[in-house]
Design a protein around this motif. Structure first.
Motif, PDB file in Angstrom:
ATOM      1  N   THR A 307      65.971  77.829  58.528  1.00 26.85           N
ATOM      2  CA  THR A 307      65.076  78.570  57.637  1.00 26.85           C
ATOM      3  C   THR A 307      65.830  79.128  56.427  1.00 26.85           C
ATOM      4  O   THR A 307      65.324  79.113  55.305  1.00 26.85           O
ATOM      5  CB  THR A 307      64.342  79.683  58.424  1.00 26.85           C
ATOM      6  OG1 THR A 307      63.596  80.464  57.526  1.00 26.85           O
ATOM      7  CG2 THR A 307      65.290  80.567  59.176  1.00 26.85           C
ATOM      8  N   LYS A 566      59.756  85.998  61.431  1.00 25.50           N
ATOM      9  CA  LYS A 566      60.986  85.412  61.971  1.00 25.50           C
ATOM     10  C   LYS A 566      61.821  86.440  62.710  1.00 25.50           C
ATOM     11  O   LYS A 566      61.764  87.635  62.406  1.00 25.50           O
ATOM     12  CB  LYS A 566      61.821  84.820  60.842  1.00 25.50           C
ATOM     13  CG  LYS A 566      61.254  83.527  60.319  1.00 25.50           C
ATOM     14  CD  LYS A 566      62.047  83.016  59.138  1.00 25.50           C
ATOM     15  CE  LYS A 566      61.255  81.909  58.453  1.00 25.50           C
ATOM     16  NZ  LYS A 566      61.719  81.724  57.082  1.00 25.50           N
ATOM     17  N   LYS A 571      64.740  82.407  63.619  1.00 23.48           N
ATOM     18  CA  LYS A 571      63.775  81.607  64.376  1.00 23.48           C
ATOM     19  C   LYS A 571      62.367  82.127  64.113  1.00 23.48           C
ATOM     20  O   LYS A 571      62.152  83.338  63.984  1.00 23.48           O
ATOM     21  CB  LYS A 571      64.056  81.702  65.877  1.00 23.48           C
ATOM     22  CG  LYS A 571      65.349  81.047  66.305  1.00 23.48           C
ATOM     23  CD  LYS A 571      65.500  81.107  67.832  1.00 23.48           C
ATOM     24  CE  LYS A 571      66.927  80.832  68.228  1.00 23.48           C
ATOM     25  NZ  LYS A 571      67.188  81.027  69.647  1.00 23.48           N
ATOM     26  N   ILE A 572      61.425  81.205  64.056  1.00 26.41           N
ATOM     27  CA  ILE A 572      60.035  81.627  63.860  1.00 26.41           C
ATOM     28  C   ILE A 572      59.564  82.344  65.125  1.00 26.41           C
ATOM     29  O   ILE A 572      59.776  81.869  66.237  1.00 26.41           O
ATOM     30  CB  ILE A 572      59.139  80.406  63.551  1.00 26.41           C
ATOM     31  CG1 ILE A 572      59.555  79.813  62.193  1.00 26.41           C
ATOM     32  CG2 ILE A 572      57.661  80.807  63.543  1.00 26.41           C
ATOM     33  CD1 ILE A 572      58.923  78.482  61.881  1.00 26.41           C
TER      34      ILE A 572
END
Lengths: 592, 592
Positions: A307, A566, A571-572
């Motif tokens: 990301t 996030k 991380k989502i």
């Protein structure tokens, strides 16, 4: 089977003399217990004047420190902690020199560090520090507020505040610097023993704990992960080799985009000192600043979640770099599209995968020269695999998820059958701190359970499909949310996608996607394709016509949002997306 | 102090589950015992088609083998040894694929390898093989004659002869290849367990022995040096990092100029497989062939003693290479002159130092960027230092030589006081095989005694002055024969120099030098300076006028010889020179 460790000495006896009192090594002469703390002492001895730290301080001054200075400051902190009898130290700071010094100083004093995510809520910070039984906390001024509750509950714990300002002649810059100076004075007044009297060259037992980083705990209380000297050492050495930090023709300049609190910065605080590289510290992710440093400071390496790389590639300052920069990419699986974008900018991905429980990276997707002749799509698809165990690790395995706990049955190596990734060997943590039940589960059957689902390819490489809980089961078919996210991200106007399951009366579950759209940039490859007009139904239509997206995988709904939620490590946060799916997306998040 | 090894398990018990029967790792999940044999299995899994071996066979065929082939052949040998119950295997061969396969195959079978110097006399070979209690010998056809005495004495020992010829379809090429095939068949017929049933991913106890290389034994019987899995592993990892074998942009191609029998090739058979490099094997040192391979095969690395590098630089085929080749240089101390010559040819020296007792290299002279601004002479003088301990080693120390045995007192770090280099830590051998008295002496005081004399510089780097027995004491002054050799070699017409003490009625001892002269070359930097006319007295005169050579250091005699006597590993045999000095130089050796 044998109990190898306890045999270690027995085997020696006919050959070796008893230990001696003349050296710092209490072991037989051919055995020194591994500890990565020595890398700093060693670097300062070999190249005292090499640049160890580059940093823009909280008061916006550029600070450069040599290896001698870094080592001296870490030593000062170590003697301060020793003088005060402090043994377990919480760390709550962004990527500052004080954080780096503490990683060395705490362990050199014989203590254990407890790095804490500064993006947590105050109550979680308090929980972690209390649970880990710290007797001291080093905190960056910016995050002192997160300690209010903890300090009330534990007024006896010493808190050392770092202002992250440069120390100038005759001018002390806050409690942390004072502590460092007090420690150096203490060493001088007690015989100037320097590093020789600290825990550095070797350690009493390499299987002893040196750090307790915590898991992010999105669904439950954060768990403390026990890191050992040996594990950290072998992980740090592997990272040197796998990320190529020992450049043949110059010094590594490592940019700290990855938070140091996260799995102790994947052991890179040690790896970089092992090769006498420069730590370019960063208080926060600031894309224009990162591009400035990439262009002006000769950065050679950094680590970042996909990301971060996605947003870095989309930044208006993005520009193909004259020299290759190795980017170690991990956390969530990167898309083939992202790999291609990065390569075009001379940001060459080293693709790794791991968990906090594996000191960060433990597998690498090795790029094979023969892939160069493959069609681009196939090549990037292969590059997105999580690959094989690190050079100092044992091979990863994929086991059938439907067996009784502790029974390990490998899945077929056919690239199709899904199972759980499990690890064993030296780059696995020792367990969860004060949690025998969670430790038992983690190591059920004698392997470390990752909780990640993957397929096993015939060549032994692994490829993640999903977190077990993120898989979508639609009409009996498994849909990998990761694979679907990757396909959606290949749409020229989609920047990022997060997919979760929503209930469906007919199919049981169906996917719902949340997407962010790409902003027009001057240099980006896909600028201005009418982004602001992109609607969910357009994406669904596009997905229906996409050859790689099977009918049953097409999302039932697609919502365009301003940003995706996030974790601190990029991380989502699927649990938030599931919450949105249930209760409706907050109005301020919706695009347009 | 604590007994760390035996504590290893105790500490674990509250956290960890008991071992399991489901994996190959009999240890707690987070501890796998280190063994470098796994590097081959791993390389073949990740890149089965990568070129593992390039070799010109005894019958002059070019042979190229992939990692899958190399691993299969090593596995075949392992199963053959297991089938026959053979556990300790002598190795008598030049740098052939069979040697490399044996290094992996023997250990994978749970055995111990005993590499033997093929330049030894038949009686020494017999002594070593008997002393090491081998039950099998793998021998290259060329050196079978060295086994005659041993075979008569021990007819029960199995001897496997390798013809070093390429195997062609349907055509078996001698007993070694037959054994490999028999082993592969045995594996197939007993369930095709492959590497999973061999000793590879981990080992019962990493402190167990895996090899017994022997010292060269110039003055006494050769001694067997006990290498362990852990020691070999950490040395091999250090060599990857220190020699930069993990190239960022391609595969390492390593040329086998260093004999594999010597300290198990300094652990490079393992280092190269750890990074999936190509082993370019060489039956013998052949300078024109080496230049051909350097130019045509894209060699990236090789290791060689200074004497080999000297002759390589002097070879008529010498030519500056387009890409840098890293040359790890060790054995006797290289001269500044040699460093300069090599650098000019794009042969970039990585300067290391070590002993058979330290798995080969254990220190490195790290090049510092700040040296680039120094005058050339100073720069190359600094480059000739032996430097600091390897990344996985503990620091080297220099101790006063005049203390009672076992008492360790450091010399001053002033670059002047001479003392003995001592080591400790993981890259030290475990002891001498079946020789407790020699082991006791080796480790007197709890450190490994090198027998080499050196000074300690203020930055902690070491610089060899001499072997203790090679120092010349003249009128109370210590003369380093090494330093004097280095000064003599800076004479444009001198190729190599060897210096020993001769008795002198007035001074006690004085130096005598044996020199070889440089042949005219087409490309060499110092061609045709009337070499054939160079006489001993010219050199003495030149030395008298040399600013760096003190009056008392000027050799009393200089003799020009055709070649210097050397050990199999390229060190000048000072004992032979002393013999010449006593009884007169053999007529056929004298030049002109």
């Amino acid at each position: 089977m044998s109990a190898p460790a306890s045999r270690l000495r027995t085997v020696l006896n006919h050959l070796l003399p008893s230990s001696n009192n003349n050296t710092n090594n209490p072991n037989p002469p051919h055995l020194s217990h591994l500890s990565p703390t020595f890398f700093l002492e060693r670097a300062a001895a070999i190249e005292p004047h090499a640049e160890a730290v580059y940093h823009v301080t909280a008061n916006q001054r550029v600070l450069r420190r040599s290896y001698r200075e870094l080592a001296d400051r870490a030593r000062g902190l170590a003697y301060y902690l020793r003088k005060k009898g402090l043994r377990r130290v919480g760390l709550l700071a962004p990527n500052t020199p004080a954080f780096l010094e503490s990683i060395y100083g705490i362990v050199a004093a014989g203590g254990v560090m407890v790095p804490v995510n500064y993006r947590l809520k105050e109550e979680d910070v308090r929980y972690i520090l209390e649970f880990a039984e710290v007797d001291c906390v080093v905190v960056d001024k910016e995050f002192e507020g997160l300690l209010v509750g903890f300090r009330k509950a534990r007024p006896e714990v010493e808190v050392i505040v770092d202002l992250d300002t440069d120390v100038k002649e005759g001018q002390l810059c806050g409690p942390y610097d004072e502590a460092v100076l007090e420690g150096l004075t203490y060493d001088r007044e007690t015989g100037s023993k320097g590093w020789a009297d600290l825990v550095s060259q070797t350690v009493a037992d390499e299987d002893d704990m040196l750090a307790i980083p915590f898991t992010s705990g999105t669904t439950s209380k954060p768990k403390g992960v026990v890191y050992t000297h040996r594990g950290a050492y072998l992980a740090a050495m592997a990272n040197v080799v796998e990320s190529g930090l020992n450049l043949p023709d110059g010094r590594c300049k490592y940019l700290w985009t990855l938070p140091m609190f996260h799995a102790v910065g994947w052991t890179f605080p040690w790896s970089i000192c092992a090769v006498r590289g420069t730590h370019v510290c960063l208080r926060k992710i600031d894309y224009p600043l990162i591009w400035k440093l990439l262009k002006e400071e000769g950065i050679t390496h950094f680590n970042a979640a996909p990301t971060v790389n996605t947003l870095l590639c989309a930044d208006p300052n993005a520009e193909a770099l004259p020299r290759p920069v190795r980017v170690t990419v991990a956390a969530s699986p990167p898309t083939a599209h992202l790999f291609e974008q990065m390569t075009n900018l001379n940001l060459l991905p080293v693709h790794v995968y791991g968990l906090t429980e594996t000191y960060g990276p433990i597998t690498r997707g090795y790029m094979l020269p023969e892939w160069d002749t493959l069609p681009k799509k196939e090549k990037y698809a292969k590059m997105a695999r999580q690959g094989h165990g690190f050079v100092t690790a044992l091979p990863a395995r994929i086991i059938k998820p439907d067996q009784p706990e502790g029974v390990l049955v490998d899945v077929a190596r056919d690239g199709k059958e899904m199972g759980e990734i499990v690890f064993s060997g030296n780059i696995c943590c020792k367990g969860y701190y004060k949690d025998p039940e969670a430790t038992r589960k983690l190591f059920a059957g004698g392997v470390l359970h990752s909780g990640d689902l993957a397929v096993w390819h015939p060549d032994g490489s692994i490829q993640i499909q999903d977190r077990a809980k993120d898989i979508i089961i639609s009409g009996g078919e498994n849909i990998s949310s990761v694979a679907l996210e990757s396909m959606l991200a290949s749409h020229p106007s989609i920047l990022e996608a997060g997919v979760v399951a929503v209930p469906d009366s007919h199919w049981g579950e169906r996917p719902k996607a949340y997407i962010t759209v790409r902003r027009p940039t001057t240099t980006g490859p896909a600028s201005g394709v009418g982004n602001s007009l992109l609607r969910g139904e357009d994406v669904i239509q596009w997905a229906r016509n996409h050859s790689a997206i099977s009918r049953f995988m097409v999302p039932r709904e697609v919502e365009v949002v301003r940003e995706l939620p996030k974790t601190s490590t990029g991380k989502i946060r699927k649990n938030v997306l599931r919450e949105w799916a249930k209760k409706g997306t907050p109005r301020e998040i919706l695009e347009g």
